[in-house]
Design an enzyme around this catalytic site. Sequence first.
Site, short mmCIF file in Angstrom:
data_model
loop_
_atom_site.label_atom_id
_atom_site.label_comp_id
_atom_site.label_asym_id
_atom_site.label_seq_id
_atom_site.Cartn_x
_atom_site.Cartn_y
_atom_site.Cartn_z
N HIS A 37 46.88 35.23 37.25
CA HIS A 37 47.75 36.35 37.65
C HIS A 37 48.91 35.86 38.52
O HIS A 37 50.04 36.33 38.40
CB HIS A 37 46.95 37.39 38.43
CG HIS A 37 45.88 38.08 37.66
ND1 HIS A 37 44.55 37.91 37.94
CD2 HIS A 37 45.94 38.95 36.62
CE1 HIS A 37 43.83 38.65 37.11
NE2 HIS A 37 44.65 39.28 36.30
N GLN A 61 41.25 51.56 27.98
CA GLN A 61 41.22 50.33 27.18
C GLN A 61 39.83 49.70 27.15
O GLN A 61 39.65 48.65 26.54
CB GLN A 61 42.25 49.33 27.69
CG GLN A 61 41.96 48.71 29.04
CD GLN A 61 43.13 47.91 29.57
OE1 GLN A 61 44.18 48.46 29.91
NE2 GLN A 61 42.98 46.59 29.61
N ARG A 194 36.59 37.68 34.18
CA ARG A 194 35.24 37.77 33.62
C ARG A 194 34.48 36.45 33.71
O ARG A 194 33.27 36.43 33.49
CB ARG A 194 35.29 38.25 32.16
CG ARG A 194 35.72 39.72 32.02
CD ARG A 194 35.59 40.21 30.59
NE ARG A 194 35.75 41.64 30.50
CZ ARG A 194 36.88 42.26 30.15
NH1 ARG A 194 37.94 41.54 29.86
NH2 ARG A 194 36.94 43.58 30.08
#
Length: 295
Positions: A37, A61, A194
């Site tokens: 990011h 989403q 994740r």
Amino acid sequence: MELIRTVDAMQAHADAARADGQTLALVPTLGALHDGHLALVRRALEAADHVTVSVFVNPTQFGPGEDYDTYPRDLGGDRETLRALDVDTLFAPSVEEMYPYSDDEALPGPLAWVDMVRLDEHLCGAHREDHFRGVTTVVTKLFHACKPDVAVFGKKDAQQYVILQRLAEDLLFDIDIVGVPTVREPDGLAQSSRNEYLDPDEREQATVLYEAVTAAEEAIEGGEQAAEAVVGAMENALAAAPDADVQYAELVDAHTLQPVDHLAPGQEVLAAVAVFFGDTRLIDNTFVQVPASPS
């Protein structure tokens, strides 16, 4: 850095920045910020005078059984990270702010959606029903709320990146869509929020995703023109991880996202994989230019 929670306040803030002659960049994120990011944020800081980072875990989403409820959230940590980078604005709306009629008993929303056709037929779109409808809808909302001149996205989410490029073009958004290459760990694993779900053994095995897309890249750059052989190289690499449950390994045209059988000289293609380790789904990909024919 200013923290803004409402759409009205964000729009007013963007209008004031524009009136002051500043160019605006937006980096949309789900939060739980990592170095991947931050590469997007640094690119945005180069591209515009004023940078807004949005942090919003968008429920539309995420499909049934996916990790919306458990997705990592750390707004306090994200705020400190962004402040250290001299980001101008953190936009962190609530679900109710972004979907104001979601709890309306008489006519619950959202009723308005932004759909993308064709580009969502393969890769992740074939396995995550309505995922990209949720992405294109929330990104459209973020564009209207934050009013950017430039929006920065990661190419790790390659299908999303291509779809959002086309979204901006087809819907006449006067916004430059900028893509930033995937940021990787030293062993090649693509950085992802994740990744923290993985246990040590899964984390070690997860490098096969990078090995798979690298195998595809090497095959194509080595002159292989049969898509079946390139996909086979990816599948062979993934087979080295005993706990990997492969969802897909595909080769598509980088612009249409449609499968290819034979690679044409000069064509740009996208080699992509999605793999489960337990309940954790990881993706990786690479854009590859097919070598031109020998002169």
